[in-house]
Design a protein around this motif. Structure first.
Motif, short mmCIF file in Angstrom:
data_model
loop_
_atom_site.label_atom_id
_atom_site.label_comp_id
_atom_site.label_asym_id
_atom_site.label_seq_id
_atom_site.Cartn_x
_atom_site.Cartn_y
_atom_site.Cartn_z
N LEU A 30 -1.85 -16.73 2.60
CA LEU A 30 -3.20 -17.26 2.81
C LEU A 30 -4.28 -16.19 2.67
CD1 LEU A 30 -2.54 -19.63 5.85
CD2 LEU A 30 -2.74 -20.24 3.44
N GLY A 31 -3.95 -14.95 2.97
CA GLY A 31 -4.98 -13.92 3.01
C GLY A 31 -5.05 -13.00 1.82
N ALA A 32 -3.91 -12.80 1.12
CA ALA A 32 -3.87 -11.82 0.04
C ALA A 32 -3.98 -12.44 -1.34
CB ALA A 32 -2.60 -10.98 0.13
N GLY A 33 -3.76 -13.73 -1.47
CA GLY A 33 -3.84 -14.37 -2.77
C GLY A 33 -2.48 -14.46 -3.43
N ALA A 34 -2.45 -14.87 -4.68
CA ALA A 34 -1.20 -15.09 -5.40
C ALA A 34 -1.12 -14.29 -6.69
CB ALA A 34 -1.03 -16.58 -5.71
N ALA A 35 -2.04 -13.38 -6.92
CA ALA A 35 -2.06 -12.61 -8.18
C ALA A 35 -1.16 -11.39 -8.06
CB ALA A 35 -3.49 -12.19 -8.51
N ALA A 36 -0.25 -11.24 -9.00
CA ALA A 36 0.63 -10.07 -9.04
C ALA A 36 0.00 -9.04 -9.96
CB ALA A 36 2.01 -10.46 -9.53
N ARG A 37 -0.58 -7.99 -9.37
CA ARG A 37 -1.24 -6.97 -10.20
C ARG A 37 -1.09 -5.60 -9.55
NH1 ARG A 37 -6.14 -9.68 -8.42
NH2 ARG A 37 -6.46 -10.43 -10.54
N LEU A 38 -1.25 -4.58 -10.37
CA LEU A 38 -1.27 -3.19 -9.91
C LEU A 38 -2.71 -2.73 -9.87
CD1 LEU A 38 1.71 -1.69 -11.95
CD2 LEU A 38 1.56 -1.80 -9.47
N SER A 39 -3.18 -2.41 -8.67
CA SER A 39 -4.56 -1.98 -8.52
C SER A 39 -4.69 -1.16 -7.25
CB SER A 39 -5.50 -3.20 -8.45
OG SER A 39 -6.83 -2.78 -8.19
N ASN A 81 -7.67 -1.01 -5.78
CA ASN A 81 -8.79 -1.61 -5.06
C ASN A 81 -8.27 -2.52 -3.95
OD1 ASN A 81 -11.17 -2.72 -4.19
ND2 ASN A 81 -11.69 -3.72 -6.11
N PRO A 82 -8.49 -2.19 -2.68
CA PRO A 82 -7.99 -3.04 -1.59
C PRO A 82 -8.75 -4.35 -1.46
CG PRO A 82 -9.33 -1.27 -0.70
CD PRO A 82 -9.21 -1.00 -2.17
N LEU A 83 -9.85 -4.51 -2.19
CA LEU A 83 -10.63 -5.74 -2.10
C LEU A 83 -10.26 -6.74 -3.18
CD1 LEU A 83 -14.12 -4.15 -1.31
CD2 LEU A 83 -12.46 -5.10 0.29
N GLU A 84 -9.19 -6.46 -3.93
CA GLU A 84 -8.70 -7.41 -4.93
C GLU A 84 -7.54 -8.21 -4.37
OE1 GLU A 84 -7.71 -5.76 -8.66
OE2 GLU A 84 -9.72 -5.01 -9.09
N ALA A 85 -7.36 -9.41 -4.91
CA ALA A 85 -6.25 -10.26 -4.49
C ALA A 85 -4.95 -9.78 -5.12
CB ALA A 85 -6.52 -11.71 -4.90
N MET A 86 -3.90 -9.73 -4.34
CA MET A 86 -2.57 -9.37 -4.81
C MET A 86 -1.56 -10.24 -4.08
SD MET A 86 -2.70 -5.21 -5.06
CE MET A 86 -4.23 -4.34 -5.47
N THR A 87 -0.30 -10.10 -4.43
CA THR A 87 0.74 -10.88 -3.74
C THR A 87 1.94 -9.99 -3.49
OG1 THR A 87 1.94 -12.98 -3.79
CG2 THR A 87 1.90 -11.70 -5.83
N THR A 88 2.79 -10.41 -2.56
CA THR A 88 3.89 -9.58 -2.09
C THR A 88 5.24 -10.18 -2.45
OG1 THR A 88 3.94 -10.71 0.04
CG2 THR A 88 2.49 -8.80 -0.16
N VAL A 89 6.28 -9.44 -2.12
CA VAL A 89 7.64 -9.88 -2.41
C VAL A 89 7.96 -11.16 -1.67
CG1 VAL A 89 10.07 -9.27 -2.18
CG2 VAL A 89 8.43 -7.53 -2.93
N THR A 90 7.65 -11.22 -0.38
CA THR A 90 8.01 -12.40 0.41
C THR A 90 7.29 -13.66 -0.09
OG1 THR A 90 6.29 -11.78 2.01
CG2 THR A 90 8.54 -11.09 2.48
N ALA A 91 6.04 -13.51 -0.50
CA ALA A 91 5.30 -14.67 -1.00
C ALA A 91 5.95 -15.21 -2.27
CB ALA A 91 3.86 -14.29 -1.27
N LYS A 92 6.44 -14.34 -3.12
CA LYS A 92 7.06 -14.78 -4.37
C LYS A 92 8.46 -15.34 -4.14
CE LYS A 92 3.71 -14.42 -7.06
NZ LYS A 92 3.10 -15.67 -7.52
N ILE A 93 9.14 -14.89 -3.10
CA ILE A 93 10.43 -15.50 -2.77
C ILE A 93 10.24 -16.97 -2.45
CG2 ILE A 93 12.27 -15.54 -1.05
CD1 ILE A 93 12.08 -12.52 -0.88
N VAL A 94 9.20 -17.26 -1.68
CA VAL A 94 8.92 -18.65 -1.33
C VAL A 94 8.56 -19.46 -2.57
CG1 VAL A 94 7.37 -20.16 -0.02
CG2 VAL A 94 8.19 -18.04 1.00
N SER A 95 7.67 -18.92 -3.39
CA SER A 95 7.21 -19.68 -4.55
C SER A 95 8.33 -19.92 -5.56
CB SER A 95 6.03 -18.96 -5.22
OG SER A 95 6.45 -17.71 -5.74
N GLN A 96 9.24 -18.95 -5.73
CA GLN A 96 10.31 -19.11 -6.71
C GLN A 96 11.35 -20.13 -6.25
OE1 GLN A 96 8.21 -17.39 -8.99
NE2 GLN A 96 10.22 -17.62 -9.90
N LEU A 97 11.56 -20.26 -4.96
CA LEU A 97 12.55 -21.21 -4.47
C LEU A 97 11.98 -22.60 -4.25
CD1 LEU A 97 14.64 -19.07 -1.96
CD2 LEU A 97 15.25 -19.80 -4.26
#
Length: 457
Positions: free
Chosen positions: A386-395, A397-413
């Motif tokens: 809910l707080g970090a977004g869903a974009a998988a990127r290398l950056s 900038n802490p003010l950009e949206a990114m996503t983590t391993v756990t979030a993608k585990i949920v989305s892939q399953l």
């Protein structure tokens, strides 16, 4: 009169053990083998054509849902037990009939599925009756055996203590075997994933772009980067605040203040993570947008949306404060009072005692608390979704949206991909990677704890 070998209470406990242990062993064995036997008998009622058109697991899941729906209809009085056993699809719309009592079925109930469900109900009912009779019979036999062997020469204490020891061993074994089972399930599915997708592309790929139609790019580097970035921000928030709060509560606060402040601080640990995620999405994110977003207070446009690494990291840090403060407080209080008295007796001030004596002595435990908080941060899901977004990127900038391993585990399953496809199996590879990272953190923590414990013992 000759004295009893054991205290009277041990003879009573021996009878209890003689009843419970055989009955529980029979119950456990029944619960393990009954589903296997039940599935084999019910699956024999399903034609090979039906299995070939779908799969046995999916067909059996439909059978179980229909059987449970019929049981619910009987319990609610919507149909009689005889009707549930004799209902036919050519005379009754079974799906609509069960839908009236709140049982949702995804597809029409075929005659074959209904017959299998009725067989399932029949065997389950008979099995429940036999299980009850068997457990009661074994319990009664155990009671008779326990009473008959109770005499002054019987070593009841030895028997009871032996059974208790085996129970403790079994409890420890369950915990160990559960861990082994989790690891093996990850390993097998991870190996299957790497048979379908190159390991080098997974571990060193810089692009995460799953495609359920094929041609996916499943590089983990952006996910690992975002996971560590958010965790570091969370620790940067939680560790100073939590540690300073622990020092204040243990060394400076009055008993009255401590009795009020510590429970209030620990309330944070009881708040569900989904609430923290909503707080990040609805409060912290918009607040940061008002400062760093386009048209914000600073007149810059560093932030394009409410979701960002800093949003998730700051809220996660708030969530971790009670983990750090509570554990550190208990560890600081465990430092022997003699060390405080000795330091003060040598002329050190209270602050010097805290800095040079108490904190070094408590350092192993504090490091453990911080590593526990780090593991908790790495494994968090709802806040980052809910707080970090869903974009998988290398950056950076802490003010950009990114996503983590756990979030993608949920989305892939939770996608529409076949479970045997790389797009679904990658979730297990992600989980295994996260497991190894967390294990590495624990090993480092153990090394640090042992090193400083030797220094301050």
């Amino acid at each position: 009169m000759r004295e009893l070998h054991s205290l009277p209470g041990y003879y009573g406990w021996n009878v209890v053990v003689s009843i419970l242990v055989p009955a529980l062993l029979l119950l456990i064995a029944w619960l393990i083998f009954q589903p296997i036997i039940l599935d084999s008998q019910v699956s024999s009622k399903i034609s090979e054509e039906t299995i070939a058109a779908s799969s046995l697991d999916l067909v059996m899941s439909d059978v179980v849902r229909v059987a449970e729906g019929l049981d619910l209809a009987v319990s609610q009085g919507a149909m009689s037990a005889d009707m549930a056993s004799s209902i036919r699809t050519d005379l009754t719309d079974v799906r609509s009939r069960l839908g009236e009592i709140g049982v949702a079925l995804g597809s029409e109930v075929t005659a074959e599925t209904l017959r299998a469900a009725q067989t399932y109900r029949s065997i389950s009912g008979t099995g429940l009756l036999l299980r009850t009779i068997g457990v009661l019979a074994v319990g009664l036999i155990g009671f008779a055996v326990g009473v008959l062997r109770t005499n002054k020469d019987f070593r009841a204490r030895n028997v009871v203590e032996t059974v208790v020891r085996y129970i403790l061993i079994a409890a420890a074994s369950i915990a160990i075997l559960t861990t082994v089972g989790i690891v093996l399930s990850l390993i097998f599915n991870t190996v299957e994933f790497f048979r379908l997708y190159p390991a080098a592309d997974f571990f060193f790929g810089l692009t995460w772009a799953p495609s359920f139609g094929g041609g996916s790019e499943l590089g983990i580097v952006p996910l690992i980067w975002a996971t560590m970035y958010i965790s570091l921000i969370a620790l940067a928030v939680a560790v100073p605040i939590g540690l300073f709060a622990a020092i204040y509560l243990s060394e400076y606060a009055t008993p009255h203040v401590r009795a009020v402040a510590k429970p209030l601080l620990e309330i944070l640990a009881g708040i569900p993570t989904i609430v923290y995620g909503l707080f990040a999405l609805l409060t912290v994110g918009p607040l940061l947008m008002n400062v760093f977003g386009s048209g914000g207070a600073l007149g810059v446009s560093w932030m394009s949306g409410a979701s960002s690494v800093f949003t998730a990291g700051a809220v996660m840090g708030i969530m971790l404060i009670p983990f750090v403060s509570s554990l550190s407080d208990d560890i600081i209080n465990a430092v022997p009072q003699a060390m405080r008295d000795g330091s003060l007796g040598l002329g050190a001030t209270h602050s010097e005692t805290v800095k040079q004596v108490i904190l070094p002595a408590a350092l192993p435990g504090i490091v453990g608390a911080i590593l526990l908080a780090a593991s908790r941060a790495i494994g968090e899901t709802m806040i980052v979704v809910l707080g970090a977004g869903a974009a998988a990127r290398l950056s950076m900038n802490p003010l950009e949206a990114m996503t983590t391993v756990t979030a993608k585990i949920v989305s892939q399953l939770t996608g529409d991909a076949d479970f045997a496809s790389p797009e679904a199996l990658v979730a297990f590879a992600l989980g295994m990677t996260l497991f190894v990272v967390t294990l590495g953190l624990n090993i480092v923590a153990l090394y640090i704890v042992r090193k400083y414990r030797e220094q301050y013992d």
